[in-house]
Design an enzyme around this catalytic site. Structure first.
Site, PDB file in Angstrom:
ATOM      1  N   GLU A   1      16.438  23.465  63.664  1.00 41.26           N
ATOM      2  CA  GLU A   1      16.826  23.260  62.265  1.00 41.26           C
ATOM      3  C   GLU A   1      17.314  24.569  61.663  1.00 41.26           C
ATOM      4  O   GLU A   1      16.579  25.567  61.607  1.00 41.26           O
ATOM      5  CB  GLU A   1      15.647  22.736  61.443  1.00 41.26           C
ATOM      6  CG  GLU A   1      15.997  22.528  59.975  1.00 41.26           C
ATOM      7  CD  GLU A   1      14.835  22.031  59.142  1.00 41.26           C
ATOM      8  OE1 GLU A   1      14.971  21.994  57.901  1.00 41.26           O
ATOM      9  OE2 GLU A   1      13.802  21.697  59.730  1.00 41.26           O
TER      10      GLU A   1
ATOM     11  N   ASP B   1      -0.136  21.410  71.182  1.00 40.76           N
ATOM     12  CA  ASP B   1       0.239  19.998  71.294  1.00 40.76           C
ATOM     13  C   ASP B   1       1.078  19.626  70.073  1.00 40.76           C
ATOM     14  O   ASP B   1       0.557  19.576  68.961  1.00 40.76           O
ATOM     15  CB  ASP B   1      -1.021  19.130  71.353  1.00 40.76           C
ATOM     16  CG  ASP B   1      -0.711  17.683  71.703  1.00 40.76           C
ATOM     17  OD1 ASP B   1       0.441  17.261  71.496  1.00 40.76           O
ATOM     18  OD2 ASP B   1      -1.625  16.976  72.163  1.00 40.76           O
TER      19      ASP B   1
END
Length: 597
Positions: free
Chosen positions: A276, A484
């Site tokens: 982004e 994670d």
């Protein structure tokens, strides 16, 4: 020994025109060199050399073993027995022989190397060597005569040699991966379904080769190309059995660096893996405003990973009995001992129970050192479940996780009770920095935060989402440091508070994040790229002196980065620069169709 032997005159003979004609048929493409008999080495010399070399190493081993025995028995080293003296003399003699035979010629080759004029004389004496092939005579300079020692060739020297292992060109796909005929057989068996794709690592014994074979089989079965997905340049051994199964390549995500983030008196360069635009730049601007205002500070309020199994009884009354048993202080010590025996770092902190009819949910919370701790707490919970079955044989364990944990899902229990690391981070931004760096005002920021992050989120019924972009920062740092990514869901729970202080001149900003789930050991943190990013932050691996301190420090860096990003984005919205900045930095003018993969 002079290796510059010349081809025998019998190789070619000159005719009356001065040209060389081949002695043998041109179709043979072979040359025959008649060696000088004086240059042949007699077989007896080979035997003598082999015997001396064997004697040299045998005597060396014998002398070293005797030396070691004398050192162990504290015997004088200079006192020699008859066998030892004989062995020493024989060793010296063999050393002199080997040095004289091999060493003298070696040093002569270095010191008495022939000069270039010798080669020139040879060229004058024998200018060309004829190479006859299909009636065409080709001339080669005399320096090439060195190659005539290996003239008996089984292939055409003019044409390149064929490779030993035939490579299969994957013309069907844009990215050839150099598969061999043996690989083709394995691919065919995978496509036919006789060889499971997941067994390739064990079958081939090479993780990279298994990925290439699996990739090609997938392309053939689906008819879709994976040309843009890289295969080379990745250590597939490092993910075997721990990070990813059945790999066919890897995805490239750029890593940007923002900072320095001044937090608790230390400076941190924050790695962010993201695609982004403006995100790294936005965080960088927030870090600048915080640094120029004296830095930010953080506090870890709580550190405990949770796991909540669900059990069922025949009646709600029986489920309530277990609830009272688990929440009784008298029983906690025994339960804690059973739980803690599962790991050196796992330490049970509390057990919170909730009943739904005859079903009981048990939320265990424990510290897990520098690991994120999901596997650690699950192992401890399993030990407690086995222990409880003795006193509650009618207990039916329905699942080791009953979603009361709650993992990877937005849940009020995490927002209220916390999960992982609960951190609060704050900073005071000077009014001058708000105006000069952030291009807005203190009052505008305070009002926007109330209307957007607080009221607007309440109107939307947000659960832990009282912020502007916490998940942006959490996800980028998580991917860069091997966390994670799915735990971004609860780790992004955040409430951003802003208040004008010092008579409205300065801005106090804080972020409270009750469930940051991070670790510095285990999982993806062990991969090379992610380990490098952790090392950049100074939190790589486990802290031996203070277990858990590295993971807690990483959690504070995450919270500090969210603080900086909230400050920058809210300022861009307040100043009306959000759309302008994204149009400038987050939109590419390149023709994507012409860009290379």
């Amino acid at each position: 020994m002079d290796v510059r032997r010349r081809p025998s005159k019998s190789v070619a003979a000159a005719d009356s025109s001065g040209k060389l004609k081949a002695k043998h048929s041109p179709s043979t493409l072979k040359y025959y060199v008649e060696e000088d008999p004086s240059l042949k080495v007699p077989a007896s010399l080979y035997f003598v050399n082999a015997s001396v070399i064997c004697a040299f190493f045998t005597l060396l081993y014998y002398l070293l073993s005797r030396w070691r025995e004398k050192i162990r028995s504290a015997s004088p080293l200079h006192v020699l027995s008859a066998p030892e003296l004989a062995a020493l003399l024989a060793f010296a003699a063999s050393s002199v022989y080997l040095l004289g035979f091999f060493g003298v010629e070696f040093f002569q080759s270095l010191l008495l190397r022939p000069s270039s004029d010798i080669w020139a004389d040879d060229c004058e004496e024998e200018k060309v060597v004829s190479v006859v092939a299909e009636g065409v005579s080709q001339k080669s300079p005399c320096g090439q005569a060195l190659d005539d020692e290996i003239l008996k060739l089984e292939f055409d020297p003019v044409k390149p040699a064929a490779p030993k292992a035939k490579a299969v060109e994957t013309e069907k796909w844009d990215e050839p991966i150099g598969l061999t005929e043996e690989d083709e057989e394995v691919i065919a068996s995978v496509v036919a379904g006789t060889t499971p794709s997941y067994s390739l690592e064990n079958k081939l014994g090479d993780c990279r080769r298994a990925a290439a074979v699996r990739r090609e089989a997938l392309q053939r079965m689906t008819g879709k190309s994976l040309a843009g997905l890289p295969l080379e340049g990745f250590d597939y051994e490092s993910i075997l059995g721990q990070c990813c199964e059945m790999p066919v390549g890897y995805v490239q995500i750029p890593v940007g660096i923002a900072g320095p983030l001044v937090l608790d008196g230390q400076k941190y360069s924050v790695p962010m893996a993201t695609t982004e635009g403006c995100l790294v730049a936005s965080l960088n601007r927030g870090c600048k405003a915080i640094a120029l205002s004296g830095g930010a500070s953080s506090v870890v309020l709580r550190d405990g990973m949770t796991r909540a199994p669900v059990v069922r009884f025949g009646s709600a009354k029986r489920a309530a009995e277990l609830k009272f048993y688990l929440e009784s202080p008298e029983n906690f010590e025994a339960l804690s001992s059973v739980f803690n025996s599962s790991s050196r770092f796992a330490r049970l902190q509390s057990i919170k129970c909730a009943i739904a009819g005859k079903n009981l949910y048990l939320r265990f919370s424990c510290s897990t050192g520098d690991a994120m701790g999901m596997n650690m707490v699950s192992k401890g919970v399993q030990n407690v479940m086995n222990f409880l079955e003795k006193d509650f044989p009618d207990m039916d364990v329905m699942g080791i996780s009953g979603n009361y944990c709650s993992d990877k899902k937005p849940a009020a229990v995490n927002w209220i009770e916390g999960r992982g690391k609960s951190v609060v981070c704050e900073a005071v931004i000077k009014g001058d920095m708000v105006r000069k760096v952030l291009k807005t005002s203190v009052n505008a920021l305070v009002e926007l935060n109330m209307l957007k992050n607080l009221t607007g989120s309440a109107m939307a019924g947000a659960l832990g989402g009282f912020n502007a972009q916490a998940s942006n920062i959490v996800s980028a740092i998580y991917i860069a440091t091997g966390q994670d990514p799915a735990q971004n869901v609860e780790s992004s729970h955040c409430i951003t508070m802003m208040e004008a202080i010092n008579d409205g001149q300065d801005l106090h900003i804080s972020v409270t994040m009750p469930s940051i789930e991070v670790g510095t050991v285990g999982g993806g943190t062990q991969l090379a790229s992610q380990s490098a990013c952790l090392n950049l932050l100074g939190v790589k691996g486990a802290n031996r002196e203070a277990p858990g301190s590295n993971s807690r420090l990483l959690a504070t860096v995450v919270a500090g980065s969210v603080l900086a990003a909230e400050l920058s984005l809210m300022s861009a919205i307040a100043a009306g620069h959000l759309v302008q900045s994204h149009m400038k930095y987050n939109r590419s003018n390149k023709d994507v169709s012409k860009a290379s993969p």
